[in-house]
Enzyme design. Structure first.
Site, mmCIF file in Angstrom:
data_model
loop_
_atom_site.group_PDB
_atom_site.id
_atom_site.type_symbol
_atom_site.label_atom_id
_atom_site.label_comp_id
_atom_site.label_asym_id
_atom_site.label_seq_id
_atom_site.Cartn_x
_atom_site.Cartn_y
_atom_site.Cartn_z
ATOM 1 N N ARG A 182 28.242 63.671 35.844
ATOM 2 C CA ARG A 182 27.455 62.445 35.908
ATOM 3 C C ARG A 182 28.361 61.266 36.268
ATOM 4 N NH1 ARG A 182 25.852 65.395 31.339
ATOM 5 N NH2 ARG A 182 23.651 66.038 31.335
ATOM 6 N N LYS A 207 26.809 63.739 27.924
ATOM 7 C CA LYS A 207 25.506 63.406 27.349
ATOM 8 C C LYS A 207 25.342 64.140 26.027
ATOM 9 C CE LYS A 207 20.721 62.730 28.789
ATOM 10 N NZ LYS A 207 19.747 62.946 29.890
ATOM 11 N N HIS A 277 23.652 60.719 41.132
ATOM 12 C CA HIS A 277 22.747 61.758 40.626
ATOM 13 C C HIS A 277 22.288 62.690 41.749
ATOM 14 C CE1 HIS A 277 20.017 63.634 37.765
ATOM 15 N NE2 HIS A 277 19.117 63.648 38.726
ATOM 16 N N ARG A 280 24.785 65.307 41.960
ATOM 17 C CA ARG A 280 24.575 66.237 40.844
ATOM 18 C C ARG A 280 23.414 67.177 41.153
ATOM 19 N NH1 ARG A 280 25.352 67.064 35.429
ATOM 20 N NH2 ARG A 280 23.542 67.324 34.091
ATOM 21 N N HIS A 303 23.658 70.746 30.541
ATOM 22 C CA HIS A 303 22.285 70.681 30.052
ATOM 23 C C HIS A 303 22.187 71.416 28.716
ATOM 24 C CE1 HIS A 303 20.536 70.064 34.371
ATOM 25 N NE2 HIS A 303 20.765 68.911 33.766
ATOM 26 N N TYR A 312 15.616 72.420 38.835
ATOM 27 C CA TYR A 312 16.320 72.190 40.090
ATOM 28 C C TYR A 312 16.254 73.410 41.021
ATOM 29 C CZ TYR A 312 18.470 68.129 37.824
ATOM 30 O OH TYR A 312 18.694 66.931 37.189
#
Length: 333
Positions: A182, A207, A277, A280, A303, A312
């Site tokens: 990120r 994250k 992003h 990504r 994730h 995705y």
């Protein structure tokens, strides 16, 4: 009678203005130490940027509950019950997008959890108060995946720039495209986090506050090594800003600078503007297209739930058809 009556009034422009009429006093009767204040304790666990976002969310909720009389530090969160939280949810869905509402409800639940842990709220009152559902909606992926021709065009533009900025931008672009980190993560990488022998990069405080290890392809390792010839091997951030006079400035690159650099290179390459992003998204989608397994890609992307990664996957029905052909089930006619 409920603690709040929800009054919805029509304006001339047909917009809805929602107000609360208080029957309970939710003001904090006396100041609390920050280490005993549930909102302060919750926010202290977040990164600075998240603190600002969630702090604003809590201020808004406190304002709605008290008609502007309280903010996050003067509201007594321990007094909230199910009828308060249910009413807040009903108001928020009329004012904000579903994703924003869910973010605000997350902040609300987390503060109430801290109130319970600090013994300011009973377990039963907490359980009832947080029993409010998120707003369900279908979330479309943000941005776009870059096309192979666009990636080639961008790299050609950057590689023709023989300045320090060109070396830095090559490293930056390939780290983003080759590891899927990120924007905030890439500027947080220190030189000590990069292993030149394996291409491993330690991503710290991603994250959710989680650390993970990602790996660069061989092209990424070469690009970073070329940048280090300019940067030097002094401890500090991996990526530095470069002045207009081509001087390397020994301080951390900002996440806003990353966006500016990508926009600048996109314009030079004649491709549509793209964001960190989008890099990504391209990374995740490309790995899935290449047949990498979902769990591995999920771990690389950071994730928490592989189902997030699955969004995705753009292979569609053809991939399913190819997958079943891997099975060998003998059948004799």
């Amino acid at each position: 009678m409920s603690a709040f009556s929800l009054i919805v009034m029509s304006k001339a422009d047909d917009a809805l203005e929602t107000k609360f009429s208080p029957h309970d006093d939710l003001h904090l009767l006396q100041p609390q130490s920050l280490v005993q204040h549930p909102a302060a304790v919750y926010l202290s666990q977040l990164r600075p940027k998240s603190q600002q976002t969630m702090g604003r969310n809590l201020d808004l909720i406190a304002n709605l509950l008290t008609q502007g009389q309280c903010d996050r530090l003067t509201l007594d969160w321990s007094k909230l019950r199910y009828h308060h939280t249910a009413a807040i949810r009903a108001v928020l869905v009329t004012k904000f997008a579903p994703s924003t509402v869910n973010q605000m409800l997350c902040a609300l639940r987390r503060v109430l959890k801290e109130a319970k842990k600090l013994k300011l709220m009973s377990p039963s009152d907490y359980t009832d108060a947080v029993d409010i559902e998120n707003v369900r909606f279908t979330k479309e992926l943000r941005g776009r995946a870059l096309k192979p021709a666009e990636i080639v065009a961008i790299m050609q533009v950057i590689k023709t720039d023989l300045t320090a900025a060109g070396r830095r931008d090559s490293a930056l672009f390939i780290i983003l495209m080759g590891s899927g980190v990120r924007r905030q993560e890439v500027v947080s990488i220190d030189l000590s986090d990069f292993d030149p022998s394996s291409g491993a990069i330690k991503v710290r405080g991603g994250k959710g506050g989680k650390d993970r290890t990602v790996y660069l392809p061989s092209s990424g390792m070469k690009a970073v090594s070329a940048w280090l010839e300019v940067r030097g091997v002094k401890a500090g951030p991996l990526l530095y800003p470069v002045s207009k006079s081509h001087r390397v400035m020994r301080r951390r690159l900002t996440d806003q600078s990353v966006l500016y650099i990508l926009q600048k290179r996109a314009k030079q390459a004649g491709v549509d503007s793209f964001s960190p992003h989008d890099c990504r998204r391209t990374f995740i989608s490309s790995l899935l297209d290449a047949g990498a397994d979902l769990v591995t890609v999920s771990q690389l992307a950071g994730h928490a739930n592989p189902m997030t990664t699955a969004k995705y996957d753009r292979r569609g029905e053809a991939a399913k058809r190819q997958a079943v052909e891997l099975l060998h089930i003998p059948y004799d006619e």
